[in-house]
Design a protein around this motif. Structure first.
Motif, mmCIF file in Angstrom:
data_model
loop_
_atom_site.group_PDB
_atom_site.id
_atom_site.type_symbol
_atom_site.label_atom_id
_atom_site.label_comp_id
_atom_site.label_asym_id
_atom_site.label_seq_id
_atom_site.Cartn_x
_atom_site.Cartn_y
_atom_site.Cartn_z
ATOM 1 N N ALA A 36 0.832 -1.206 0.000
ATOM 2 C CA ALA A 36 0.000 0.000 0.000
ATOM 3 C C ALA A 36 0.869 1.261 0.000
ATOM 4 C CB ALA A 36 -0.944 -0.007 1.197
ATOM 5 N N GLN A 37 1.967 1.247 0.754
ATOM 6 C CA GLN A 37 2.867 2.402 0.795
ATOM 7 C C GLN A 37 3.564 2.603 -0.553
ATOM 8 O OE1 GLN A 37 5.311 1.423 4.153
ATOM 9 N NE2 GLN A 37 3.770 2.069 5.640
ATOM 10 N N TRP A 38 3.931 1.505 -1.212
ATOM 11 C CA TRP A 38 4.575 1.576 -2.532
ATOM 12 C C TRP A 38 3.626 2.218 -3.537
ATOM 13 C CZ3 TRP A 38 4.525 -1.716 -7.172
ATOM 14 C CH2 TRP A 38 5.668 -1.571 -7.979
ATOM 15 N N PHE A 39 2.346 1.836 -3.494
ATOM 16 C CA PHE A 39 1.338 2.428 -4.379
ATOM 17 C C PHE A 39 1.101 3.897 -4.013
ATOM 18 C CE2 PHE A 39 0.667 -1.777 -5.832
ATOM 19 C CZ PHE A 39 -0.085 -1.720 -7.007
ATOM 20 N N ALA A 40 1.126 4.212 -2.722
ATOM 21 C CA ALA A 40 0.906 5.594 -2.275
ATOM 22 C C ALA A 40 2.025 6.524 -2.727
ATOM 23 C CB ALA A 40 0.758 5.637 -0.755
ATOM 24 N N ALA A 41 3.213 5.969 -2.953
ATOM 25 C CA ALA A 41 4.366 6.767 -3.385
ATOM 26 C C ALA A 41 4.531 6.766 -4.906
ATOM 27 C CB ALA A 41 5.636 6.229 -2.718
ATOM 28 N N ALA A 42 3.492 6.388 -5.636
ATOM 29 C CA ALA A 42 3.573 6.302 -7.096
ATOM 30 C C ALA A 42 3.874 7.663 -7.717
ATOM 31 C CB ALA A 42 2.250 5.766 -7.667
ATOM 32 N N PRO A 43 4.710 7.683 -8.760
ATOM 33 C CA PRO A 43 4.975 8.946 -9.461
ATOM 34 C C PRO A 43 3.666 9.524 -9.995
ATOM 35 C CG PRO A 43 6.444 7.211 -10.224
ATOM 36 C CD PRO A 43 5.424 6.560 -9.339
ATOM 37 N N GLY A 44 3.515 10.836 -9.884
ATOM 38 C CA GLY A 44 2.307 11.480 -10.383
ATOM 39 C C GLY A 44 1.174 11.512 -9.377
ATOM 40 N N GLY A 45 1.391 10.975 -8.196
ATOM 41 C CA GLY A 45 0.366 11.020 -7.163
ATOM 42 C C GLY A 45 0.012 9.644 -6.640
ATOM 43 N N PRO A 46 -0.477 9.598 -5.412
ATOM 44 C CA PRO A 46 -0.741 8.309 -4.765
ATOM 45 C C PRO A 46 -1.854 7.508 -5.436
ATOM 46 C CG PRO A 46 -1.540 10.119 -3.412
ATOM 47 C CD PRO A 46 -0.802 10.726 -4.558
ATOM 48 N N LEU A 47 -1.699 6.194 -5.396
ATOM 49 C CA LEU A 47 -2.722 5.252 -5.845
ATOM 50 C C LEU A 47 -3.278 4.570 -4.596
ATOM 51 C CD1 LEU A 47 -0.750 3.737 -8.827
ATOM 52 C CD2 LEU A 47 -2.835 5.084 -9.014
ATOM 53 N N LYS A 73 -10.437 1.768 -12.683
ATOM 54 C CA LYS A 73 -9.473 2.190 -13.707
ATOM 55 C C LYS A 73 -8.097 2.598 -13.185
ATOM 56 C CE LYS A 73 -13.043 3.300 -16.951
ATOM 57 N NZ LYS A 73 -13.262 3.614 -18.292
ATOM 58 N N LEU A 74 -7.865 2.556 -11.884
ATOM 59 C CA LEU A 74 -6.546 2.927 -11.383
ATOM 60 C C LEU A 74 -5.502 1.854 -11.657
ATOM 61 C CD1 LEU A 74 -7.005 4.888 -8.039
ATOM 62 C CD2 LEU A 74 -6.370 5.724 -10.290
ATOM 63 N N ALA A 75 -5.918 0.619 -11.910
ATOM 64 C CA ALA A 75 -4.946 -0.436 -12.220
ATOM 65 C C ALA A 75 -4.186 -0.097 -13.499
ATOM 66 C CB ALA A 75 -5.634 -1.786 -12.332
ATOM 67 N N GLU A 76 -4.866 0.514 -14.464
ATOM 68 C CA GLU A 76 -4.191 0.895 -15.716
ATOM 69 C C GLU A 76 -3.079 1.905 -15.426
ATOM 70 O OE1 GLU A 76 -7.182 2.261 -18.454
ATOM 71 O OE2 GLU A 76 -8.266 0.367 -18.329
ATOM 72 N N ARG A 77 -3.361 2.871 -14.569
ATOM 73 C CA ARG A 77 -2.337 3.848 -14.204
ATOM 74 C C ARG A 77 -1.207 3.176 -13.423
ATOM 75 N NH1 ARG A 77 -2.269 7.849 -9.748
ATOM 76 N NH2 ARG A 77 -0.243 8.776 -10.038
ATOM 77 N N ALA A 78 -1.560 2.238 -12.555
ATOM 78 C CA ALA A 78 -0.543 1.524 -11.779
ATOM 79 C C ALA A 78 0.438 0.815 -12.707
ATOM 80 C CB ALA A 78 -1.199 0.531 -10.822
ATOM 81 N N VAL A 79 -0.075 0.176 -13.752
ATOM 82 C CA VAL A 79 0.802 -0.509 -14.710
ATOM 83 C C VAL A 79 1.728 0.507 -15.379
ATOM 84 C CG1 VAL A 79 0.859 -1.777 -16.899
ATOM 85 C CG2 VAL A 79 -0.779 -2.431 -15.115
ATOM 86 N N GLN A 80 1.180 1.639 -15.771
ATOM 87 C CA GLN A 80 1.975 2.656 -16.477
ATOM 88 C C GLN A 80 3.069 3.249 -15.604
ATOM 89 O OE1 GLN A 80 -0.998 5.457 -17.723
ATOM 90 N NE2 GLN A 80 -1.693 4.189 -19.419
ATOM 91 N N VAL A 81 2.780 3.529 -14.340
ATOM 92 C CA VAL A 81 3.752 4.264 -13.516
ATOM 93 C C VAL A 81 4.567 3.385 -12.570
ATOM 94 C CG1 VAL A 81 2.419 6.402 -13.649
ATOM 95 C CG2 VAL A 81 2.103 4.887 -11.689
#
Length: 130
Positions: A36-47, A73-81
């Motif tokens: 969860a912390q890794w996703f929260a630190a995603a480039p471009g803003g937290p997931l 639809k946030l999974a698509e952004r997760a894959v990209q970033v």
């Protein structure tokens, strides 16, 4: 004669509002909170992570893979970033997954050689204990 028109929103009412990502290459000691912390630190803003399901091998040890439930639809952004970004010294592969894949993984019987943890479920978007 005209066919009865179907409401445009009928399909959206039948689909899930969640999206799913599969992670591969996780360090075996990784916790749900670390994911969860890794996703929260995603480039471009937290997931925001809703749930994390780890998969386990036949010996009950983490396999290095997990499924993550995210808002629509946030999974698509997760894959990209996040794909090929590092968690510690390991680079993590991030793939889109279906709800069926995540459900199948979370319901895998112990005798099938793959098990999953129930994971944690975020309430209000915060990991437990925060």
């Amino acid at each position: 004669e005209k066919a009865a028109a179907r409401p445009a929103c009928a399909l959206s009412q039948m689909t899930s509002t969640s999206s799913y990502a599969r992670l591969r290459g996780l360090p075996f000691a990784t916790t749900e909170q670390e994911v969860a912390q890794w996703f929260a630190a995603a480039p471009g803003g937290p997931l925001t992570v809703l749930r994390v399901f780890f998969t386990f091998n036949a010996y009950g040890r983490k396999s290095g893979e997990a499924f993550v439930e995210l808002p629509e639809k946030l999974a698509e952004r997760a894959v990209q970033v996040l794909n090929h970004r590092h968690m510690g010294s390991r680079y993590i592969e991030v793939f889109l997954a279906s709800e069926a894949e995540a459900s199948q993984a979370s319901a895998a019987p112990n005798t099938a050689g793959a098990q999953t943890s129930a994971g944690w479920q975020a309430e209000g978007g915060a990991p437990p204990g925060s």
